[in-house]
Enzyme design. Structure first.
Site, mmCIF file in Angstrom:
data_model
loop_
_atom_site.group_PDB
_atom_site.id
_atom_site.type_symbol
_atom_site.label_atom_id
_atom_site.label_comp_id
_atom_site.label_asym_id
_atom_site.label_seq_id
_atom_site.Cartn_x
_atom_site.Cartn_y
_atom_site.Cartn_z
ATOM 1 N N ASN A 131 7.342 -13.514 7.898
ATOM 2 C CA ASN A 131 7.365 -12.837 9.200
ATOM 3 C C ASN A 131 7.325 -11.322 9.011
ATOM 4 O O ASN A 131 7.785 -10.799 8.004
ATOM 5 C CB ASN A 131 8.614 -13.238 9.983
ATOM 6 C CG ASN A 131 8.652 -14.731 10.249
ATOM 7 O OD1 ASN A 131 7.614 -15.386 10.201
ATOM 8 N ND2 ASN A 131 9.830 -15.267 10.500
ATOM 9 N N HIS A 158 4.277 -10.835 3.851
ATOM 10 C CA HIS A 158 3.138 -10.485 4.716
ATOM 11 C C HIS A 158 3.244 -9.060 5.249
ATOM 12 O O HIS A 158 2.532 -8.685 6.175
ATOM 13 C CB HIS A 158 2.997 -11.476 5.872
ATOM 14 C CG HIS A 158 2.518 -12.822 5.424
ATOM 15 N ND1 HIS A 158 2.400 -13.892 6.259
ATOM 16 C CD2 HIS A 158 2.131 -13.268 4.190
ATOM 17 C CE1 HIS A 158 1.960 -14.944 5.577
ATOM 18 N NE2 HIS A 158 1.805 -14.589 4.323
ATOM 19 N N CYS A 198 -1.968 5.767 5.750
ATOM 20 C CA CYS A 198 -3.218 6.386 6.216
ATOM 21 C C CYS A 198 -4.399 5.698 5.532
ATOM 22 O O CYS A 198 -4.407 5.552 4.308
ATOM 23 C CB CYS A 198 -3.199 7.873 5.881
ATOM 24 S SG CYS A 198 -4.775 8.694 6.269
ATOM 25 N N CYS A 212 -6.262 8.944 3.393
ATOM 26 C CA CYS A 212 -5.678 9.586 2.196
ATOM 27 C C CYS A 212 -4.559 8.742 1.573
ATOM 28 O O CYS A 212 -4.000 9.131 0.558
ATOM 29 C CB CYS A 212 -5.161 10.984 2.540
ATOM 30 S SG CYS A 212 -3.621 10.996 3.491
ATOM 31 N N CYS A 233 -2.374 10.404 10.842
ATOM 32 C CA CYS A 233 -1.772 11.004 9.648
ATOM 33 C C CYS A 233 -1.542 12.499 9.869
ATOM 34 O O CYS A 233 -2.432 13.208 10.327
ATOM 35 C CB CYS A 233 -2.718 10.767 8.470
ATOM 36 S SG CYS A 233 -2.215 11.536 6.943
ATOM 37 N N GLY A 292 11.821 -23.148 8.905
ATOM 38 C CA GLY A 292 10.954 -22.698 9.987
ATOM 39 C C GLY A 292 9.568 -22.286 9.546
ATOM 40 O O GLY A 292 9.026 -21.298 10.032
ATOM 41 N N SER A 321 5.736 -24.329 8.440
ATOM 42 C CA SER A 321 5.004 -25.569 8.159
ATOM 43 C C SER A 321 4.158 -25.449 6.894
ATOM 44 O O SER A 321 3.408 -26.365 6.558
ATOM 45 C CB SER A 321 4.123 -25.933 9.353
ATOM 46 O OG SER A 321 4.942 -26.183 10.482
HETATM 47 ZN ZN LIG Z 1 -4.152 10.869 5.712
#
Ligand SMILES: [Zn+2]
Length: 261
Positions: free
Chosen positions: A113, A130, A138, A141, A163, A203, A205
């Site tokens: 999550n 994840h 950014c 850069c 940025c 929780g 699958s």
């Molecule tokens: Zn940047």
């Protein structure tokens, strides 16, 4: 059903067995997924029929190349999910896992999550395989910044973050299609899974690779396996305990039995 909060006799037995396995284990790893956050009101945005996924075909917006092509479309698409996440609160399952970890019964928590709710519940060093909304990078850069001061203007007025150094667009450090998992986090997740005595799947699958491989790494190295999930998983046949119920109903019971017995 018994009088015990509507928990069935069968689930009471499996809760007891789970608590015993947790107490006996010296190294327990937890793997969580969308099912631990749905009781907090966060939709499983991979599920068919959920508005976020039906308004746009996700590959068209939620891939790295789509982000680079049209970041404004991505940020508009993400907005309802971001609003859900920022207003959600940890539920009893998040809190129970954090308590078990604080008491020394859980070594590592791995989550698929991106909502940060385990950390907000008090869990430490959560491996967010994840990615996370807590930082952004950014795309021009590669400067990384924290989300402080950025998330609120985006939530309130859909202001797209830029940025400070080069003016490029900032991308949240969540994993999009075509992107690799954060390598350092993933290596830790694999190492923990391969060395644990007990894995607790909560929780999820186990339909998203490569995270779905982690429990098989655990059992192939001799670990016990507990699965608490509403639906079947591919690895149910290898589990010591399967509890087919809502994690927010089950984990407070397991935690109470481990901590108060
Ligand atoms: Zn940047």
């Amino acid at each position: 059903m018994s009088k015990n909060d509507g928990i069935s006799q069968e689930n009471l037995a499996t809760i007891h067995l789970s608590a015993e396995l947790i107490k006996q284990s010296h190294h327990t790893v937890v793997l969580t997924g969308a099912g631990i956050s749905t009781p907090s009101g966060i939709p499983d945005f991979r599920s068919p029929g959920i508005g976020l996924w039906t308004r746009f075909f996700p590959m068209e917006v939620a891939s790295l190349s789509a982000f680079r092509y049209d970041p404004e479309l991505f940020y508009r698409w993400l907005h309802p999910l971001a609003v859900h996440m920022i207003s959600a609160e940890p539920n009893p399952a998040h809190i129970a896992l954090a308590k078990l970890q604080a008491a020394g019964y859980i070594s590592t928590i791995i989550t698929q999550n991106i909502d940060g709710l385990l950390t907000r519940a008090g869990a430490k060093n959560v491996l967010e395989v994840h990615g996370t909304f807590n930082t952004l990078t950014c795309i021009n850069c590669f400067k990384q910044v924290t989300s402080e001061g950025i998330i609120q203007p985006y939530i309130n007025d859909c202001i797209i973050p830029h940025c400070q150094v080069c003016g490029g667009i900032l991308k949240p450090d969540v994993i999009l299609y075509e992107e690799q998992l954060p390598i350092k986090t993933w290596v830790k997740a694999e190492a923990a899974s391969q060395s644990c005595e007990l894995m607790l799947v909560a929780g999820t699958s186990l339909e998203v690779m490569p995270s779905a491989k982690l429990p098989i790494m655990a059992v192939e190295n001799g670990a016990h396996l507990i699965i608490v999930n509403n639906a079947e998983t591919y690895i149910d046949v290898r589990a010591d305990v399967i509890i087919r119920a809502d994690v927010a109903d089950i984990f407070p019971q397991i935690s109470d039995e481990v901590l108060n017995a």
